[in-house]
Design a protein around this motif. Structure first.
Motif, PDB file in Angstrom:
ATOM      1  N   LEU A   1      -0.742  -5.330  14.258  1.00  0.00           N
ATOM      2  CA  LEU A   1      -2.037  -4.711  14.533  1.00  0.00           C
ATOM      3  C   LEU A   1      -3.168  -5.603  14.049  1.00  0.00           C
ATOM      4  CD1 LEU A   1      -2.773  -3.515  11.485  1.00  0.00           C
ATOM      5  CD2 LEU A   1      -1.258  -1.695  12.202  1.00  0.00           C
ATOM      6  N   ARG A   2      -4.371  -5.282  14.495  1.00  0.00           N
ATOM      7  CA  ARG A   2      -5.542  -5.995  14.013  1.00  0.00           C
ATOM      8  C   ARG A   2      -5.770  -5.645  12.543  1.00  0.00           C
ATOM      9  NH1 ARG A   2      -6.986 -10.181  17.321  1.00  0.00           N
ATOM     10  NH2 ARG A   2      -6.781  -9.534  19.510  1.00  0.00           N
ATOM     11  N   THR A   3      -6.101  -6.654  11.755  1.00  0.00           N
ATOM     12  CA  THR A   3      -6.336  -6.405  10.334  1.00  0.00           C
ATOM     13  C   THR A   3      -7.434  -5.370  10.139  1.00  0.00           C
ATOM     14  OG1 THR A   3      -5.600  -8.644   9.783  1.00  0.00           O
ATOM     15  CG2 THR A   3      -6.927  -7.498   8.132  1.00  0.00           C
ATOM     16  N   ARG A   4      -8.420  -5.391  10.996  1.00  0.00           N
ATOM     17  CA  ARG A   4      -9.510  -4.415  10.874  1.00  0.00           C
ATOM     18  C   ARG A   4      -9.044  -2.988  11.159  1.00  0.00           C
ATOM     19  NH1 ARG A   4     -11.139  -7.122  15.858  1.00  0.00           N
ATOM     20  NH2 ARG A   4     -10.750  -5.748  17.648  1.00  0.00           N
ATOM     21  N   ASP A   5      -7.854  -2.852  11.748  1.00  0.00           N
ATOM     22  CA  ASP A   5      -7.330  -1.525  12.074  1.00  0.00           C
ATOM     23  C   ASP A   5      -6.245  -1.058  11.102  1.00  0.00           C
ATOM     24  OD1 ASP A   5      -8.990  -1.421  14.319  1.00  0.00           O
ATOM     25  OD2 ASP A   5      -7.481  -2.365  15.604  1.00  0.00           O
ATOM     26  N   GLU A   6      -6.102  -1.713   9.960  1.00  0.00           N
ATOM     27  CA  GLU A   6      -5.052  -1.333   9.001  1.00  0.00           C
ATOM     28  C   GLU A   6      -5.161   0.126   8.578  1.00  0.00           C
ATOM     29  OE1 GLU A   6      -4.238  -5.622   6.752  1.00  0.00           O
ATOM     30  OE2 GLU A   6      -5.235  -3.979   5.688  1.00  0.00           O
TER      31      GLU A   6
ATOM     32  N   ARG B   1       0.198  11.645   0.998  1.00  0.00           N
ATOM     33  CA  ARG B   1      -1.216  11.922   1.166  1.00  0.00           C
ATOM     34  C   ARG B   1      -1.851  12.363  -0.144  1.00  0.00           C
ATOM     35  NH1 ARG B   1      -0.439  16.182   5.912  1.00  0.00           N
ATOM     36  NH2 ARG B   1       1.099  16.804   4.331  1.00  0.00           N
ATOM     37  N   ASN B   2      -1.039  12.831  -1.078  1.00  0.00           N
ATOM     38  CA  ASN B   2      -1.551  13.243  -2.379  1.00  0.00           C
ATOM     39  C   ASN B   2      -1.701  12.053  -3.322  1.00  0.00           C
ATOM     40  OD1 ASN B   2      -1.662  15.919  -1.591  1.00  0.00           O
ATOM     41  ND2 ASN B   2       0.399  16.380  -2.312  1.00  0.00           N
ATOM     42  N   LEU B   3      -0.637  11.313  -3.497  1.00  0.00           N
ATOM     43  CA  LEU B   3      -0.627  10.090  -4.288  1.00  0.00           C
ATOM     44  C   LEU B   3       0.506   9.228  -3.747  1.00  0.00           C
ATOM     45  CD1 LEU B   3       0.652  10.985  -7.898  1.00  0.00           C
ATOM     46  CD2 LEU B   3       0.920  12.463  -5.940  1.00  0.00           C
TER      47      LEU B   3
ATOM     48  N   ARG C   1       0.884  -1.181   0.000  1.00  0.00           N
ATOM     49  CA  ARG C   1       0.000   0.000   0.000  1.00  0.00           C
ATOM     50  C   ARG C   1       0.904   1.207   0.000  1.00  0.00           C
ATOM     51  NH1 ARG C   1      -2.858   3.630  -0.889  1.00  0.00           N
ATOM     52  NH2 ARG C   1      -4.842   4.211   0.090  1.00  0.00           N
ATOM     53  N   GLY C   2       1.091   1.817  -1.173  1.00  0.00           N
ATOM     54  CA  GLY C   2       2.067   2.893  -1.291  1.00  0.00           C
ATOM     55  C   GLY C   2       3.447   2.345  -0.990  1.00  0.00           C
TER      56      GLY C   2
ATOM     57  N   GLY D   1      -4.483   4.647   6.211  1.00  0.00           N
ATOM     58  CA  GLY D   1      -5.672   5.360   5.787  1.00  0.00           C
ATOM     59  C   GLY D   1      -5.419   6.790   5.326  1.00  0.00           C
ATOM     60  N   HIS D   2      -4.267   7.356   5.719  1.00  0.00           N
ATOM     61  CA  HIS D   2      -3.954   8.734   5.339  1.00  0.00           C
ATOM     62  C   HIS D   2      -3.432   8.844   3.915  1.00  0.00           C
ATOM     63  CE1 HIS D   2      -0.110   6.964   6.421  1.00  0.00           C
ATOM     64  NE2 HIS D   2       0.493   7.947   5.782  1.00  0.00           N
TER      65      HIS D   2
END
Length: 268
Positions: A112-117, A158-160, A49-50, A122-123
């Protein structure tokens, strides 16, 4: 700092070695998670992810890492000698019956919890190599602060997500502007083409052993092995387009390269 294509290649190697296989060793050498043990659980997937890597493990857990400047993951066959640095630089060891993945010098490593990725990634803006890639949204993000230097805006994840210092310099060269030009001064067609080219460059280099920006679908110029990049790392050497010596200066904490003849705009 690794570029997005390097991170994707790393994630693909980790996925090939770990996914759908049961962990026989799980060792995190960071104080906060030193006692964590996921031995016996199956690795479900490895997702880039990025510039982040998410290793998802059975039981709703994710190992999140970021390579930053000099972190690395190395994959070895079972029983093979580890290569990647001295033992004191090892931060993670994940093994199964066939392979061992060793993380060196990882400045960001957390379980971390997968649900908290989303708390970790997220930013991020649209991922140039991800399923969420959205050129129009990336362009809006890039131009949201019109007075910001283009080079800084390109590096802002945060832009791309996925552009590092190499692609920053190369994209500015291909757009024929300096990295210090305020993003809002880019003509609209140039700005749109820059975002499109960014996606094409990273995608083209995902399958290459050596990163190349001088030979792509949009830049069809065959070059020698020392001419794989237009300006990055070429300070004092002739510009591949016009022959003018390439210049280098710091932009923030990183060096940036440009051709004073081919690229217009303010300089550092």
């Amino acid at each position: 700092m690794p570029e997005g294509d390097t991170v994707l290649q790393t994630a693909e190697r980790l996925r090939a070695a770990l996914a759908d296989r049961t962990l026989t060793r799980f060792d995190l050498r960071v104080p906060r998670f030193a006692t964590a043990d996921l031995t016996g659980r199956v690795v479900l997937d490895v997702v880039p992810r990025g510039k982040h890597i998410l290793i998802r493990v059975e039981g709703g857990l994710t190992l999140h890492s970021h390579l930053r400047m000099d972190g690395a993951w190395r994959v070895h066959a079972a029983g093979e000698r580890w290569r990647g640095g001295p033992a004191h630089q090892i931060r993670a060891v994940l093994a199964n019956e066939w392979h061992t993945a060793v993380g060196y010098r990882l400045p960001v490593l957390e379980l971390l919890r997968t649900r908290d990725e989303e708390q970790a990634v997220g930013h991020l803006g649209p991922d140039l190599l991800g399923p969420d890639w959205d050129p129009e949204r990336a362009l809006r993000n890039l131009l949201a602060d019109p007075g910001r230097p283009l080079g800084e805006a390109l590096l802002d994840q945060r832009n791309l997500a996925g552009i590092g210092n190499i692609y920053k310099a190369e994209l500015c060269f291909l757009a024929r502007v300096t990295p210090w030009l305020p993003a809002g001064e880019l003509p609209a067609p140039v700005a749109a083409r820059l975002v499109t080219t960014a996606g094409q460059l990273l995608e083209a280099n995902c399958a290459r052993p050596v990163r190349t920006t001088t030979t792509t679908r949009t830049v069809p110029h065959g070059r020698g092995p020392r001419e794989r990049l237009w300006v990055y790392g070429r300070a004092g050497r002739p510009c591949l387009r016009c022959g003018t010596p390439v210049r280098v200066a710091d932009q923030g904490t990183r060096p940036t390269y440009w051709c004073p003849r081919c690229q217009s705009g303010p300089t550092g």
